[in-house]
Design an enzyme around this catalytic site. Structure first.
Site, short mmCIF file in Angstrom:
data_model
loop_
_atom_site.label_atom_id
_atom_site.label_comp_id
_atom_site.label_asym_id
_atom_site.label_seq_id
_atom_site.Cartn_x
_atom_site.Cartn_y
_atom_site.Cartn_z
N ASP A 105 0.88 -1.16 0.00
CA ASP A 105 0.00 0.00 0.00
C ASP A 105 0.92 1.22 0.00
O ASP A 105 1.88 1.27 0.77
CB ASP A 105 -0.83 -0.01 1.28
CG ASP A 105 -2.18 0.64 1.11
OD1 ASP A 105 -2.21 1.76 0.56
OD2 ASP A 105 -3.18 0.04 1.52
N ASP A 207 -2.98 4.89 -2.58
CA ASP A 207 -4.04 5.40 -1.71
C ASP A 207 -4.53 6.78 -2.16
O ASP A 207 -3.72 7.64 -2.50
CB ASP A 207 -3.44 5.50 -0.30
CG ASP A 207 -4.42 5.94 0.74
OD1 ASP A 207 -5.33 5.17 1.05
OD2 ASP A 207 -4.28 7.07 1.27
N GLU A 266 -6.70 3.81 -5.88
CA GLU A 266 -7.96 4.05 -5.16
C GLU A 266 -8.34 5.51 -5.35
O GLU A 266 -7.62 6.40 -4.91
CB GLU A 266 -7.78 3.76 -3.67
CG GLU A 266 -9.07 3.94 -2.89
CD GLU A 266 -8.92 4.62 -1.53
OE1 GLU A 266 -9.80 4.42 -0.68
OE2 GLU A 266 -7.94 5.36 -1.31
N HIS A 328 -11.16 -2.24 4.08
CA HIS A 328 -10.98 -1.78 5.46
C HIS A 328 -11.67 -0.45 5.75
O HIS A 328 -11.60 0.03 6.87
CB HIS A 328 -9.48 -1.65 5.74
CG HIS A 328 -8.84 -0.59 4.89
ND1 HIS A 328 -8.73 -0.72 3.51
CD2 HIS A 328 -8.33 0.61 5.19
CE1 HIS A 328 -8.17 0.37 3.03
NE2 HIS A 328 -7.91 1.20 4.02
N ASP A 329 -12.27 0.17 4.74
CA ASP A 329 -12.92 1.47 4.94
C ASP A 329 -14.44 1.35 5.02
O ASP A 329 -15.12 2.36 5.20
CB ASP A 329 -12.57 2.42 3.79
CG ASP A 329 -11.11 2.86 3.85
OD1 ASP A 329 -10.55 2.94 4.95
OD2 ASP A 329 -10.54 3.13 2.77
C1 GLC Z 1 -7.72 5.83 1.97
C2 GLC Z 1 -7.57 4.64 2.88
C3 GLC Z 1 -8.10 4.98 4.23
C4 GLC Z 1 -7.33 6.15 4.78
C5 GLC Z 1 -7.38 7.33 3.81
C6 GLC Z 1 -6.38 8.36 4.19
O1 GLC Z 1 -9.03 6.10 1.66
O2 GLC Z 1 -8.16 3.51 2.33
O3 GLC Z 1 -8.07 3.90 5.12
O4 GLC Z 1 -7.84 6.54 6.02
O5 GLC Z 1 -7.07 6.94 2.50
O6 GLC Z 1 -5.08 7.88 3.97
#
Ligand code: GLC
Ligand code: CA
Length: 556
Positions: A105, A207, A266, A328-329
């Protein structure tokens, strides 16, 4: 010779949230030696393991863990909670022995405020790293540089009393945003990419990419009336800038000499042009981009029918989709899709979609067991975002409870006190039980993974939506243009209702062999009844068609 598709197109990716997979030293926190000890569960080369091909590891970098690792304090090391760099090297080696690749990640938009770059940046206005972050004066006394609001609540600007300026953070105040307009920062980050490639990593999950790049004139975002929270303003100036695409192109160029390294992005679902815009205009940005539309959809045939087709079309013809229902979100999909219906049956039907749609499936640890959201009390919560909106939103902690390995007191996850409570379901929902029960969700995942692997049409075939005369049934075909004879056409049908459904599918009336059903069916033939498809409540079937349904294919 046909060109061999890249490994990641036929792979099944398994997301591990390192905090929660397996603790090896009794401190209640998952770690790398713990992951290594469980690799055989993921893939031991025999049909008794799950059979995945790659692990996406949520961040393992040194971090104060305010955002549980998404606040990185050093991109080239491992947090001592999780182990050491040599543990990581061992993980790469042990995973490779089992045919499992590691995807890191990579948090590009921000660091932790404890990162040495930010410490130096904040120490003085003339520090070389000052410009690696965003700093601005207020608009007059006590007024922030702009009205921008942060994703996790509050303003995006925090006053730094030492250097007398505001700094920008799109998430938590302890996650200052990086300025990718600065060439030195970009060069440094490319070194990070190289560092992990040299250690044997074969991909990166990038991310929050659509936050990279800001309108540095600090123009206010327009208000959206009738909306609350983060969406109460139109995020025109604090994200979705052209620079993000430039950064993706630079990353793609940087990894282009490593044909096996995959970049997966993402981006927010509401980014203009959609997340698919990050494939680039000529496949020059990312190899894959998450599409969260199905993940956010209610479990309804009309929604899935539309989103599956839109999702497939959104991806440029030479690029490759992702299929993802949980991460995980988000609240776990078994709870989201299951709400108001038969949770277990719907999870089985969803599994069929996950492995038969066109694209690379991404699993979130424990979903193969039917792990539910943990029911947590306020005092159990750890994630600042979950706490802030509790109890009005499910938040993220419930989906992060430890992996359920067996029925022993801490579910085999730890000998100590787990960092988040084990979900109450562990005595019946766990790996040990699932492995013993041939009718478990785990066995269905296993069978689907094997079926996908051995069926070219499911791996690489085109996706063809079919018309059927039942509102609650979704039907599609996967067609392999390369192969010949049997196995070229796979039909998938899902009954989204809790009633039996009999329907006809236009263009299809020929015979088929039933390859898999989510229900206990003994017949070998496709579940036809006088030319109609006969599905049980919440049933999903995968059928191998014997002959080409000519009418259908000539349309495209
Ligand atoms: C992304 C991650 C999340 C995190 C955010 C800030 O959306 O998946 O878990 O809190 O970025 O880094
Ligand atoms: Ca540990």
């Amino acid at each position: 010779m046909l060109k061999q598709p890249p490994w990641w197109q036929s792979a099944v990716v398994y997301q591990i949230y390192p905090w929660s997979f397996q603790d090896s030293n009794g401190d209640g926190i998952g770690d790398i030696p713990g992951i290594i000890s469980r690799l055989d569960y993921l893939n031991d080369g025999t049909p008794s393991s799950l059979g995945i091909d790659a692990i996406w590891l949520s961040p393992i970098y040194p971090s104060p863990m305010v955002d549980f690792g998404y606040d990185v304090a050093d991109y080239c090391d491992v947090d001592p909670r999780f182990g050491t760099l040599s543990d990581f090297d061992c993980l790469v080696k042990e995973a490779a022995r089992r045919g499992i690749r590691i995807i890191m990640d990579l948090v590009l938009n921000h660091t932790s405020d404890r990162h040495p770059w930010f410490r130096s940046a904040r120490a003085s206005r003339t520090s070389p790293e000052r410009d690696w972050y965003f700093w601005a004066d207020g608009k007059g006394l006590w007024r922030r540089p702009s009205n921008w609001n942060a994703r996790f609540g509050g303003s995006s600007w925090t006053w730094d009393p030492a250097s007398h300026q505001y700094y920008l953070h799109s998430f938590l105040p302890s996650q200052p945003d990086l300025n990718w307009g600065n060439p030195a920062l970009k060069a440094k980050m490319l070194e990070v990419v190289q560092f992990w490639i040299d250690r044997g990593v074969q991909g990166f999950r990038l991310d929050a990419i659509n936050w990279i790049g800001k309108d540095i004139r600090w123009v206010n975002n327009p208000r959206r009336y009738g909306w609350r929270g983060y969406t109460r303003q139109q995020h025109l100036h604090d994200r979705d800038q052209p620079l993000a695409h430039q950064v993706m192109r630079d990353l793609r160029t940087a990894v282009s000499c490593y044909p096996d390294v995959v970049l997966i992005g993402e981006a927010s679902a509401d980014t203009p042009g959609g997340p698919a815009s990050f494939y680039g205009t000529s496949s020059d940005e990312l190899h894959m981009v998450f599409d969260f539309r199905l993940l956010k959809s209610p479990w309804r045939a009309d929604c899935f029918r539309e989103l599956m087709t839109d999702g497939d079309r959104a991806v440029p013809p030479d690029d490759w989709p992702t299929i993802v229902f949980s991460n995980h979100d988000q609240s776990r999909h078994i709870d989201r899709y299951g709400s108001g219906g038969d949770v277990d049956r719907r999870a089985r039907a969803a599994a069929v979609l996950l492995f038969t749609l066109r694209g690379t499936p991404f699993l979130y640890y424990g979903e193969e067991l039917g792990m539910r959201n943990g029911r947590l009390r306020y005092r159990d919560l750890r994630d600042p975002y979950t706490k802030r909106f509790w109890p009005f939103r499910v938040g993220r902690d419930p989906a992060r409870t430890p992996m359920q390995w067996d029925g022993s007191p801490q579910a085999g996850f730890t000998t100590g006190l787990p960092w988040l409570p084990i979900s109450q379901t562990f005595p019946t929902v766990n790996v040990e039980q699932s492995a013993d029960d041939p009718s478990s969700l785990f066995h269905l995942y296993q069978r689907l993974i094997q079926l996908r692997r051995s069926t070219p049409a499911l791996l690489h075939g085109t996706y063809i939506p079919c018309k059927c005369d039942h509102d609650d049934v979704v039907v599609f075909l996967r067609r392999d243009g390369q192969g010949n004879g049997s196995g070229r056409h796979i039909l998938v049908a899902v009954n989204f209702s809790e009633r039996p459904a009999v329907c006809s599918v236009s263009g299809i009336d020929n015979e088929g062999t039933l390859l898999l059903s989510t229900h206990d069916r003994h017949e070998q033939r496709m579940p036809w009844r006088t030319g109609q498809l006969d599905l049980r409540p919440d049933e999903a079937v995968v059928v191998q068609m014997q002959a080409e349904p000519v009418q259908l294919f000539s349309k495209r």
